[in-house]
Scaffold this motif. Structure first.
Motif, PDB file in Angstrom:
ATOM      1  N   LEU A   1      -1.379 -75.994 -13.694  1.00  0.00           N
ATOM      2  CA  LEU A   1      -0.101 -76.521 -13.203  1.00  0.00           C
ATOM      3  C   LEU A   1       0.720 -75.356 -12.695  1.00  0.00           C
ATOM      4  CD1 LEU A   1       2.014 -78.796 -12.836  1.00  0.00           C
ATOM      5  CD2 LEU A   1       2.863 -78.203 -15.119  1.00  0.00           C
ATOM      6  N   SER A   2       1.146 -75.454 -11.458  1.00  0.00           N
ATOM      7  CA  SER A   2       2.023 -74.438 -10.899  1.00  0.00           C
ATOM      8  C   SER A   2       2.724 -75.025  -9.691  1.00  0.00           C
ATOM      9  CB  SER A   2       1.240 -73.178 -10.505  1.00  0.00           C
ATOM     10  OG  SER A   2       2.118 -72.120 -10.181  1.00  0.00           O
ATOM     11  N   ALA A   3       3.601 -74.227  -9.100  1.00  0.00           N
ATOM     12  CA  ALA A   3       4.314 -74.663  -7.903  1.00  0.00           C
ATOM     13  C   ALA A   3       3.621 -74.163  -6.640  1.00  0.00           C
ATOM     14  CB  ALA A   3       5.761 -74.169  -7.946  1.00  0.00           C
ATOM     15  N   TYR A   4       2.417 -73.626  -6.798  1.00  0.00           N
ATOM     16  CA  TYR A   4       1.583 -73.228  -5.671  1.00  0.00           C
ATOM     17  C   TYR A   4       0.129 -73.343  -6.120  1.00  0.00           C
ATOM     18  CZ  TYR A   4       2.619 -68.942  -8.293  1.00  0.00           C
ATOM     19  OH  TYR A   4       2.847 -68.037  -9.285  1.00  0.00           O
ATOM     20  N   SER A   5      -0.802 -73.060  -5.233  1.00  0.00           N
ATOM     21  CA  SER A   5      -2.222 -73.215  -5.537  1.00  0.00           C
ATOM     22  C   SER A   5      -2.703 -72.060  -6.421  1.00  0.00           C
ATOM     23  CB  SER A   5      -3.033 -73.241  -4.239  1.00  0.00           C
ATOM     24  OG  SER A   5      -3.048 -71.938  -3.660  1.00  0.00           O
ATOM     25  N   GLU A   6      -3.983 -72.109  -6.764  1.00  0.00           N
ATOM     26  CA  GLU A   6      -4.580 -71.039  -7.571  1.00  0.00           C
ATOM     27  C   GLU A   6      -4.855 -69.780  -6.753  1.00  0.00           C
ATOM     28  OE1 GLU A   6      -7.397 -71.540 -10.789  1.00  0.00           O
ATOM     29  OE2 GLU A   6      -7.512 -73.682 -10.333  1.00  0.00           O
ATOM     30  N   GLU A   7      -4.541 -69.803  -5.461  1.00  0.00           N
ATOM     31  CA  GLU A   7      -4.901 -68.677  -4.607  1.00  0.00           C
ATOM     32  C   GLU A   7      -4.282 -67.368  -5.085  1.00  0.00           C
ATOM     33  OE1 GLU A   7      -4.845 -67.379   0.114  1.00  0.00           O
ATOM     34  OE2 GLU A   7      -3.382 -68.836  -0.635  1.00  0.00           O
TER      35      GLU A   7
ATOM     36  N   ARG B   1       5.538 -80.767  -6.600  1.00  0.00           N
ATOM     37  CA  ARG B   1       5.020 -81.954  -5.916  1.00  0.00           C
ATOM     38  C   ARG B   1       4.354 -81.579  -4.603  1.00  0.00           C
ATOM     39  NH1 ARG B   1      10.423 -85.569  -7.258  1.00  0.00           N
ATOM     40  NH2 ARG B   1       9.613 -86.647  -9.118  1.00  0.00           N
ATOM     41  N   THR B   2       4.943 -80.634  -3.873  1.00  0.00           N
ATOM     42  CA  THR B   2       4.346 -80.193  -2.607  1.00  0.00           C
ATOM     43  C   THR B   2       2.972 -79.588  -2.844  1.00  0.00           C
ATOM     44  OG1 THR B   2       6.536 -79.765  -1.648  1.00  0.00           O
ATOM     45  CG2 THR B   2       4.652 -78.662  -0.628  1.00  0.00           C
ATOM     46  N   ALA B   3       2.870 -78.703  -3.841  1.00  0.00           N
ATOM     47  CA  ALA B   3       1.589 -78.046  -4.129  1.00  0.00           C
ATOM     48  C   ALA B   3       0.531 -79.043  -4.573  1.00  0.00           C
ATOM     49  CB  ALA B   3       1.790 -76.974  -5.196  1.00  0.00           C
TER      50      ALA B   3
ATOM     51  N   CYS C   1       2.115 -84.230 -11.759  1.00  0.00           N
ATOM     52  CA  CYS C   1       1.654 -83.135 -10.893  1.00  0.00           C
ATOM     53  C   CYS C   1       0.379 -82.511 -11.449  1.00  0.00           C
ATOM     54  CB  CYS C   1       2.739 -82.064 -10.761  1.00  0.00           C
ATOM     55  SG  CYS C   1       4.215 -82.597  -9.859  1.00  0.00           S
ATOM     56  N   GLN C   2       0.340 -82.279 -12.753  1.00  0.00           N
ATOM     57  CA  GLN C   2      -0.849 -81.685 -13.360  1.00  0.00           C
ATOM     58  C   GLN C   2      -2.074 -82.579 -13.158  1.00  0.00           C
ATOM     59  OE1 GLN C   2      -1.041 -81.414 -17.711  1.00  0.00           O
ATOM     60  NE2 GLN C   2      -1.623 -79.255 -17.518  1.00  0.00           N
ATOM     61  N   LYS C   3      -1.894 -83.890 -13.319  1.00  0.00           N
ATOM     62  CA  LYS C   3      -3.008 -84.816 -13.109  1.00  0.00           C
ATOM     63  C   LYS C   3      -3.460 -84.818 -11.652  1.00  0.00           C
ATOM     64  CE  LYS C   3      -2.392 -88.086 -16.930  1.00  0.00           C
ATOM     65  NZ  LYS C   3      -3.802 -87.943 -17.390  1.00  0.00           N
ATOM     66  N   ALA C   4      -2.499 -84.648 -10.728  1.00  0.00           N
ATOM     67  CA  ALA C   4      -2.862 -84.592  -9.307  1.00  0.00           C
ATOM     68  C   ALA C   4      -3.702 -83.358  -9.015  1.00  0.00           C
ATOM     69  CB  ALA C   4      -1.597 -84.605  -8.451  1.00  0.00           C
ATOM     70  N   PHE C   5      -3.374 -82.225  -9.627  1.00  0.00           N
ATOM     71  CA  PHE C   5      -4.194 -81.016  -9.470  1.00  0.00           C
ATOM     72  C   PHE C   5      -5.602 -81.249 -10.019  1.00  0.00           C
ATOM     73  CE2 PHE C   5      -0.160 -78.448  -9.221  1.00  0.00           C
ATOM     74  CZ  PHE C   5      -0.432 -77.845  -7.999  1.00  0.00           C
ATOM     75  N   GLU C   6      -5.692 -81.952 -11.157  1.00  0.00           N
ATOM     76  CA  GLU C   6      -7.000 -82.200 -11.778  1.00  0.00           C
ATOM     77  C   GLU C   6      -7.907 -83.010 -10.860  1.00  0.00           C
ATOM     78  OE1 GLU C   6      -6.108 -84.064 -15.467  1.00  0.00           O
ATOM     79  OE2 GLU C   6      -5.346 -82.223 -16.410  1.00  0.00           O
ATOM     80  N   GLY C   7      -7.308 -83.778  -9.958  1.00  0.00           N
ATOM     81  CA  GLY C   7      -8.103 -84.591  -9.043  1.00  0.00           C
ATOM     82  C   GLY C   7      -8.540 -83.856  -7.799  1.00  0.00           C
TER      83      GLY C   7
END
Length: 745
Positions: free
Chosen positions: A299-305, A223-225, A284-290
């Motif tokens: 989907l992960s617990a951190y960014s794609e960095e 959720r944080t990520a 969470c996955q949908k939030a990343f898609e936005g």
């Protein structure tokens, strides 16, 4: 004022407890030692041995031959006039061996005419110290001459030549040395463990632990990520702490543990937790898609960095195995889909698989090879296997292609050639890769994958295992036949044993070899069961201490890899007990249980060496019961209390001549005896009784000499006493200091 001081002291202790500086079991890079906490505490560091770790975290690895060194790091925290300290123990790995190459193994390949030639990217070399390993190979142009071709090259960084011979065949017969599958396991949801046994009690403790976990805390990092509310949950700790780079791996194991627990028990409370976790992860996955710059499906617990940095060859601890963490998350979702019929998990999982293909397919193979060879940073866990299993569901060619982007030729090529090059390789980094090769064989039937998997299993179990079935010391494979040189407090990583029994379970249906199940049962009962905390705190041992007077430690809040796999391994006890072919019902493990799927039978094991199988309904298939290797085929068989000879024994299995009728009982009796087991190098011995490795309860720090067998007095089931020392099955030693290896008299 006193109350304010107490509050300051509490904040200081909280800040010290939150410090995380990486996996200190295998330190080979500089450490990042924080100078300040999140709430303003100031930290100063001291090193017990500055020649190996400086107070600023700079690491100087011991020269090879000095051995790895333990260094105590002490941090002093100061906050509003209060001070306190915390200690860390770091294991600094010695430098790698120098590679004085004395020989290069030639390459020989047989191909059908028209097939493309793919020369291995590595060469198998022999070193002056007798070690075999691999080095990158650089090839010149292939010279083809009819049915025979050759290529020349050199070992990268040297002038040493390497040669390849290619033999072309006009036709391919279609014959393969790979075996066909001979039986199928009975699914977990058709089996229940009998109450009151050590296995059932360990499983019950883990189920209670899983039920007690805060789902919102398990979702905290996701959720944080994703920029979502954490809903008041507490942050994760240890390897999942805010400052740690492996965030999310524990949640993946948690999903797998829940799915396995549901299959094992049918408890609807577990299903509720599964549905909540999966639905929230979908949010969470949908939030990343936005978000901008995120590829669809991520989907992960951190960014794609971390994934970006890996492609730039960034080392640990700046990043920490992003694909390893991804595997745990994807595997958890797969288990929820296949074991708990949570179809929403598939809606998350399949786009994640698309993301993997999109991310990796654009990279050159040389980039992938370098990424996967990076220690810790490039570790990718079971990504090969999970992508193969997803492909088996979706049949999308992209998912199969993505799976094979994780092929590690440095490991696979020598294993296909049946060459042991495991020395100095990280054990549990590579066992899951072999599981992936076996997954590929199961789904696609490639002979090379069978060779890779079965050769690896034989190499490991014949030369790299401790008496309890575990492998690796400080997580590393050493030279075959030298395990007794590494009897330390960091022997036999629990993760590695868990994955070795998974691999064994994959291979066995193609061999139906009782010796494989002997290894499986030994590792299950003498390591996996022994690594479990005997309370409901979910604790798991990271390493099994095998030195004299070793004491176990159970990880409960560090969220290590072994804590994660521990949430799964306690619930796999019933996974491979039963299997079946067209004619027989196989009983592979002597674990008291009931079978509800297909044949309705029950197993009782009221005493060591005695198994009673009772038919609750008329059986359609005859029983086939594994005879443990330690019994040496010496068995007495009774039907309804009367001795019978109506059976045959083959490949470690007793095949009864007919199906049992309702309420008939087939009893197989062996005579367990105390046995002294010689170690391969004959430096030590172990003591065993039936399936148990026995531990001497003693905190003596010197090796104990094992008394003669006639000095032992049996004091209970699998319990003995000699010269005032008690000997008990290793799992029962728990937190007591004990000895597992002994000098022989």
């Amino acid at each position: 004022m006193e109350n304010e001081k107490n509050t300051a002291q509490e904040i200081l202790q909280e800040e010290l407890a939150a410090i995380y500086i990486g996996n200190l079991n295998t330190v080979d890079e500089d450490l990042i030692l924080p100078e300040q906490g999140k709430k303003g505490c100031r930290f100063t560091w001291e090193s017990g041995e500055e020649r190996f770790i400086e107070p600023n975290g700079k690491v100087h690895r011991p020269l090879h031959g000095m051995g790895s060194r333990k260094v105590i790091l002490t941090v002093t925290g100061e906050y509003q006039g209060c001070t306190a300290q915390r200690r860390f123990e770091a294991n600094v790995l010695q430098q790698e061996k120098t590679m004085d190459i004395t020989g290069v193994r030639p390459v020989k390949i047989r191909l059908a005419c028209g097939c493309p030639v793919c020369l291995p990217s590595v060469a198998i070399v022999t070193c002056a110290d007798g070690r075999r390993t691999t080095r990158p190979a650089e090839w010149s142009e292939l010279v083809k001459n009819g049915a025979y071709s050759r290529a020349e090259g050199r070992v990268e960084g040297t002038e040493l030549p390497v040669e390849a011979e290619i033999f072309w065949e006009d036709s391919v017969s279609g014959e393969t040395s790979a075996p066909e599958k001979k039986l199928e396991y009975i699914a977990m949801n058709g089996v229940r463990l009998a109450e009151g046994t050590p296995y059932a009690e360990a499983q019950e403790r883990m189920v209670k632990f899983l039920l007690a976990q805060d789902d919102d805390q398990m979702l905290y990092n996701f959720r944080t990520a994703a920029g979502l509310s954490t809903q008041g949950a507490e942050p994760m700790t240890g390897w999942d702490a805010d400052e740690c780079k492996l965030k999310g791996h524990t949640t993946g194991h948690y999903l797998s543990g829940l799915a396995l627990a549901y299959a094992a028990t049918g408890d609807e409370r577990i299903l509720e937790k599964i549905n909540y976790m999966v639905s929230e992860l979908r949010i969470c996955q949908k939030a990343f898609e936005g978000k901008e710059s995120y590829r669809p499906g991520f989907l992960s617990a951190y960014s794609e960095e971390q994934f970006d940095l890996l492609e730039q060859y960034t080392k640990y601890p700046e990043i920490w195995a992003p694909y390893y963490t991804l595997d745990k998350i994807m595997s958890g979702l797969y288990d929820c889909l296949t074991l708990a019929s949570c179809h929403l998990a598939g809606e998350i999982l399949f786009p994640m698989a698309d993301w993997v293909y999109d991310r990796l397919s654009r990279l050159d193979q040389s980039v992938l090879n370098k990424m996967w060879s990076m220690y810790i940073a490039g570790e990718y866990g079971g990504m090969y296997g999970i992508m193969i299993k997803i492909y088996a569901l979706t049949k999308k060619p992209e998912h199969l292609k993505a799976a094979r982007l994780f092929l590690n030729e440095k490991l696979f090529y020598p294993m296909e050639e049946n060459c042991d090059t495991l020395e100095d390789m990280h054990a549990n980094q590579h066992i899951p890769q072999i599981i992936g090769a076996m997954d590929d064989f199961i789904v696609n039937g490639r002979e090379q994958d069978w060779k890779i998997s079965s050769n690896f299993w034989n190499i490991v179990t014949s030369g790299h295992t401790y008496c309890i079935g575990g492998v690796g010391e400080t997580e590393m494979f050493h030279r075959a036949g030298t395990t007794c040189d590494y009897l330390t407090d960091k022997a036999a990583e629990s993760c590695a044993s868990y994955n070795m029994i998974r691999l064994t379970g994959q291979i066995f249906p193609y061999t139906v070899d009782g010796a494989m199940m002997d290894y499986y049962e030994n590792t299950l009962s003498n390591h996996i069961l022994a690594s479990a905390s005997q309370t409901e705190d979910g604790g798991t041992t990271y390493f099994m201490p095998l030195g004299p007077g070793g004491k176990r430690f159970y990880d409960t809040d560090e969220n290590t890899c072994c804590h994660g796999t521990g949430m799964e391994s306690r619930i796999r006890y019933q996974g491979n007990i039963y299997a079946a072919d067209e004619k027989y019902l196989y009983v592979n493990l002597w674990i008291a249980s009931q079978l509800f799927s297909g044949e309705k039978v029950s197993i009782r094991t009221e005493e060591e060496g005695c198994l009673k199988l009772t038919a609750r309904e008329n059986m359609a298939k005859a029983p086939a019961i594994r005879i443990p290797g330690w019994a040496e085929g010496k068995v007495t068989v009774l039907v309804n209390g009367e001795e019978t000879k109506d059976f045959t024994i083959q490949n470690g299995y007793l095949y009864f001549a007919r199906p049992l009728k309702r309420k008939e009982t087939l009893e197989v009796r062996t005579v367990p005896e105390l046995r002294v087991l010689a170690t391969p190098d004959e430096k030590f011995v172990n003591l065993a009784y039936g399936s148990h490795i026995l531990a001497a309860l003693s905190d003596q720090q010197e090796w104990i000499t094992l008394p003669a067998l006639d000095a032992f007095r049996q004091t209970g089931s699998s319990h003995f006493e000699a010269n005032g020392i008690r000997y008990v099955p290793l799992p029962e030693a728990d937190l007591q200091a004990c000895h597992v290896y002994f000098h022989k008299k």
